[in-house]
Write an enzyme that holds these catalytic residues in place. Structure first.
Site, PDB file in Angstrom:
ATOM      1  NE  ARG A   1      -2.270  -1.315   3.642  1.00 36.23           N
ATOM      2  CZ  ARG A   1      -1.665  -0.555   4.526  1.00 36.23           C
ATOM      3  NH1 ARG A   1      -1.652   0.770   4.366  1.00 36.23           N
ATOM      4  NH2 ARG A   1      -1.082  -1.056   5.587  1.00 36.23           N
TER       5      ARG A   1
ATOM      6  CE1 TYR B   1       1.711  -6.815  -3.883  1.00 33.42           C
ATOM      7  CE2 TYR B   1       0.336  -6.165  -2.045  1.00 33.42           C
ATOM      8  CZ  TYR B   1       1.239  -7.034  -2.603  1.00 33.42           C
ATOM      9  OH  TYR B   1       1.651  -8.131  -1.894  1.00 33.42           O
TER      10      TYR B   1
ATOM     11  CE  LYS C   1      -6.140  -3.396   4.803  1.00 39.29           C
ATOM     12  NZ  LYS C   1      -6.369  -3.921   6.148  1.00 39.29           N
TER      13      LYS C   1
ATOM     14  CG  HIS D   1      -6.971  -2.794  10.403  1.00 39.07           C
ATOM     15  ND1 HIS D   1      -5.639  -2.475  10.563  1.00 39.07           N
ATOM     16  CD2 HIS D   1      -6.999  -3.766   9.469  1.00 39.07           C
ATOM     17  CE1 HIS D   1      -4.908  -3.196   9.754  1.00 39.07           C
ATOM     18  NE2 HIS D   1      -5.690  -3.998   9.083  1.00 39.07           N
TER      19      HIS D   1
ATOM     20  CB  SER E   1      -0.675  -3.836   8.132  1.00 40.67           C
ATOM     21  OG  SER E   1      -1.724  -2.925   7.947  1.00 40.67           O
ATOM     22  CB  ALA E   2       2.434  -7.318   8.418  1.00 42.06           C
ATOM     23  CB  CYS E   3       0.890  -7.061  14.090  1.00 43.81           C
ATOM     24  SG  CYS E   3       1.970  -5.648  14.012  1.00 43.81           S
TER      25      CYS E   3
ATOM     26  CG  ASP F   1      -7.551  -6.906   7.194  1.00 45.40           C
ATOM     27  OD1 ASP F   1      -6.633  -6.672   7.997  1.00 45.40           O
ATOM     28  OD2 ASP F   1      -7.737  -6.228   6.161  1.00 45.40           O
TER      29      ASP F   1
ATOM     30  NE  ARG G   1      -0.133  -8.627   2.133  1.00 45.88           N
ATOM     31  CZ  ARG G   1      -0.827  -7.963   3.051  1.00 45.88           C
ATOM     32  NH1 ARG G   1      -1.957  -8.430   3.524  1.00 45.88           N
ATOM     33  NH2 ARG G   1      -0.373  -6.822   3.529  1.00 45.88           N
TER      34      ARG G   1
HETATM   35  C1  OXD Z   1      -3.044  -4.480   5.596  1.00 46.29           C
HETATM   36  C2  OXD Z   1      -3.723  -5.598   4.923  1.00 46.29           C
HETATM   37  O1  OXD Z   1      -2.114  -3.900   5.040  1.00 46.29           O
HETATM   38  O2  OXD Z   1      -4.609  -6.197   5.541  1.00 46.29           O
HETATM   39  O3  OXD Z   1      -3.456  -4.162   6.720  1.00 46.29           O
HETATM   40  O4  OXD Z   1      -3.407  -5.903   3.764  1.00 46.29           O
HETATM   41 MN    MN Z   2      -5.125  -5.246   7.367  1.00 45.58          MN
END
Ligand code: OXD
Ligand code: MN
Length: 633
Positions: free
Chosen positions: A78, A243, A252, A272, A294-296, A320, A416
């Site tokens: 993003r 992307y 999003k 989120h 994101s990505a956690c 998500d 992904r």
């Molecule tokens: C993010 C996703 O970036 O879910 O949060 O792709």
């Molecule tokens: Mn996300």
């Protein structure tokens, strides 16, 4: 790439408002052809075959109906700096930072773009003028796909109908996985004139023929990229990137940015957050939502396989995004607006997320993962330690022979998998319930190597809102940031706020002041504390996170005591009803006065600089109270 030789060019089935919109955009974008998607298997087959023939995707021979797409290396995440909310009044969207706005030096960005750490704003008319220029003729030589879709279950009062026009077949195939895509969605419109339909326009921004040096299998236009949102017009316009969150407009753009504005206006919450159902050993079931940047590890938590306490069961509703409404009895109910998972691949393995690993070997589109010579997917942390020097050989996401001695990852860190939710083997029975599921606990979390305990409970709703507001986390690869700096990420929504964060806080706080609501309790967790000596993680994480969920569960049933600290209530390991199921390093539950006073300073600075006059007084009070409590210990 001519995909639909016999395209469906008939606009008759579309609501009048959408027909007019499509006709207007065809005139502007001048595609060679257009196709109204029906979301059928046959249509999907034709699209995937054509993409394969054109080299846009490669079939993975080892699996059933799985494909890899690899991107232009400039289009991998993003782009937050180019993501904009457009309205007439700037203060509706962002506050003026005390240090002023940075001067826009990028000649490809509008000079009047106002950029802040909590989102970017531009005047609607000015932006529309710029977009008109970018979109003029931008689909020449390509097919425009008209994608009818819905966010949320059929027959749900909470779902939203949308249409995305895109010149990317990759977007069509991905939207079919991520959303309910069908012409039937128009039966779900809630207004007589169709004004509730969210309109999305997306182009990769490379009309054909082109003399620009482009990646033919992943056309994109990074210099001209703009991801724009018009909440007053119920409209999203995205240019130049193919992307994920930039191009799959339902995720999003709609479900969070436009969604959060709709939520504020209509009295609900678009967040989120993952949604999970947890059944305890006594058979009692509770639903939780959890917000992490994101990505956690949201996907891993949403599909957790309990380890350490026998008898627990986790079922997944979403990984998500949660849309939450208070029902007539005052219970908060959540639906997952999405229909699939767009999960981060690296780190997904049999030990970290066996459920995800099992569901991605059929009907999945991978992006920027690596491929083995055996026709399998490969990424860092998938449990196999291939070095690329021995069999199997590995083709990296850059489509080059990869080996460990290159010193770079085989798969992009933000690579992904995109898979339908129906393939998740622990899908909750209520995943598609139009009314959603009742939420009893809200969990915030971040990636904090020091200072933030494993878990704490907020004192009440207002304090919980403050806890969400003060979230910070290490940067990840999901956006364009580099390095591991600790970034403020309130509510894990920093990149996704559709309106002014100060008003967002006021909206959250308002529920605490309403009568008759059964407000969920609010928690904060941190799986990522490290030992300062060894730098190793102090908490095993993954399946053992159930031990923390168990404590939260027992707090909700009044079966676990807690120790009061200045930041909130933490498990009391001096009693037998603290965290169960194994050892807990005392460092995981420490609350350091010095660390938290510094944290207060950082929060104060952040709020002053970025929210200032828009910060609700209640949040200022909570910060002052925290400081006072800390000074008393
Ligand atoms: C993010 C996703 O970036 O879910 O949060 O792709
Ligand atoms: Mn996300």
């Amino acid at each position: 790439m001519e995909v639909f030789a016999n395209a469906n060019n008939c606009l008759d089935g579309l609501p009048a408002k959408i027909r007019d919109y499509v006709e207007e955009k065809i005139k502007l974008c001048q595609p060679a052809n257009f196709h109204v998607c029906d979301g059928s298997d046959q249509e999907n087959r034709q699209l995937l075959d054509a993409m394969e023939a054109a080299g846009v995707v490669r079939r993975l021979t080892k699996y059933k109906n799985c494909y890899i797409a690899t991107t232009d290396p400039r289009d991998v995440a993003r782009v937050e700096s180019r993501t904009v909310i457009c309205t007439k009044n700037m203060n509706d969207i962002i506050s003026t930072p005390t240090s002023g706005f940075p001067v826009v030096t990028d000649p490809n960005l509008p000079k009047n773009l106002k950029q802040t750490p909590l989102g970017n704003w531009m005047d609607t008319d000015e932006m529309l003028e710029i977009l008109e220029e970018r979109f003029n003729g931008c689909m020449r030589g390509r097919t425009m796909y008209v994608i009818p879709y819905m966010m949320g279950p059929y027959s749900s009062p909470y779902s939203k109908v949308a249409v995305e026009l895109s010149d990317s077949p990759y977007v069509v195939a991905s939207m079919r996985i991520m959303t309910r895509m069908s012409s039937n969605v128009f039966k779900e419109i809630k207004t007589s004139d169709g004004s509730d339909i969210v309109k999305c326009l997306h182009s990769v921004g490379v009309p054909l023929p082109t003399d620009k040096p482009i990646c033919p299998t992943w056309p994109c236009n990074p210099e001209q990229t703009l991801i724009t949102h018009f909440p007053d017009r119920n409209e999203i316009i995205s240019f130049g990137s193919n992307y994920g969150g930039n191009s799959l407009c339902g995720k999003k753009c709609l479900a969070l940015r436009i969604g959060s504005t709709l939520a504020k206006n209509e009295g609900w919450l678009a967040e989120h957050m993952l949604i999970m159902g947890v059944t305890n050993p006594e058979g009692i079931k509770k639903y939780f939502v959890a917000a992490f940047p994101s990505a956690c590890g949201k996907t891993n938590l949403a599909m957790l396989q309990p380890v350490g306490i026998p008898g627990y069961k986790v079922e997944c509703i979403g990984d998500d995004i949660a849309w939450m409404h208070f029902d007539e009895e005052g219970r908060l109910r959540a639906i997952n607006p999405e229909y699939g998972f767009f999960g981060v691949a690296p780190g997904t393995s049999k030990s970290t997320n066996p459920i995800a690993l099992d569901m991605i070997h059929e009907n999945t589109i991978f992006t920027n993962v690596a491929e083995t010579s055996d026709g399998e997917v490969y990424w860092e942390g998938n449990g196999e330690n291939f070095d690329g020097l021995h069999e199997p050989t590995i083709l990296s996401w850059k489509n080059k022979r990869w080996s460990v001695d290159l010193g770079e990852p085989a798969a992009h860190p933000n690579s992904r998998f995109c898979t339908t939710i129906k393939q998740c083997s622990i899908l909750d029975p209520a995943w598609n319930d139009p009314q959603g599921v009742p939420i009893e606990g809200i969990i915030f979390g971040g990636r904090r190597p020091a200072g933030v305990p494993l878990v704490y409970e907020s004192f009440d709703w207002q304090h919980g809102v403050f806890v969400g507001a003060s979230m910070r986390s290490e940067a990840t690869a999901a956006a364009e940031f580099k390095g591991k700096q600790i970034m403020h990420d309130p509510f894990a929504m920093r990149p996704f706020f559709g309106y002014n964060f100060g008003s967002y806080l006021a909206h959250w706080l308002s529920f605490g002041k309403k009568d008759g609501l059964q407000l969920p309790r609010i928690y904060h967790v941190n799986w990522f504390l490290r030992d300062p000596e060894t730098n190793g993680f102090l908490w095993p994480g993954f399946g053992e996170n159930i031990r923390v969920i168990d404590w939260i569960f027992r707090r909700l049933t009044n079966q676990a005591s807690a120790r009061e600290t200045p930041i909130g209530l933490v498990p009391d390991q001096a009693t037998s009803d603290g965290i169960r199921g194994g050892e807990v390093n005392p460092a995981l539950l420490e609350v350091s006065k010095e660390f938290w006073l510094n944290e207060c300073q950082a929060m104060n600075k952040y709020f002053e600089e970025n929210v200032n006059t828009n910060l609700p007084e209640d949040i200022r009070t909570e910060l002052n109270n925290l400081q006072k409590r800390l000074l008393q210990i």
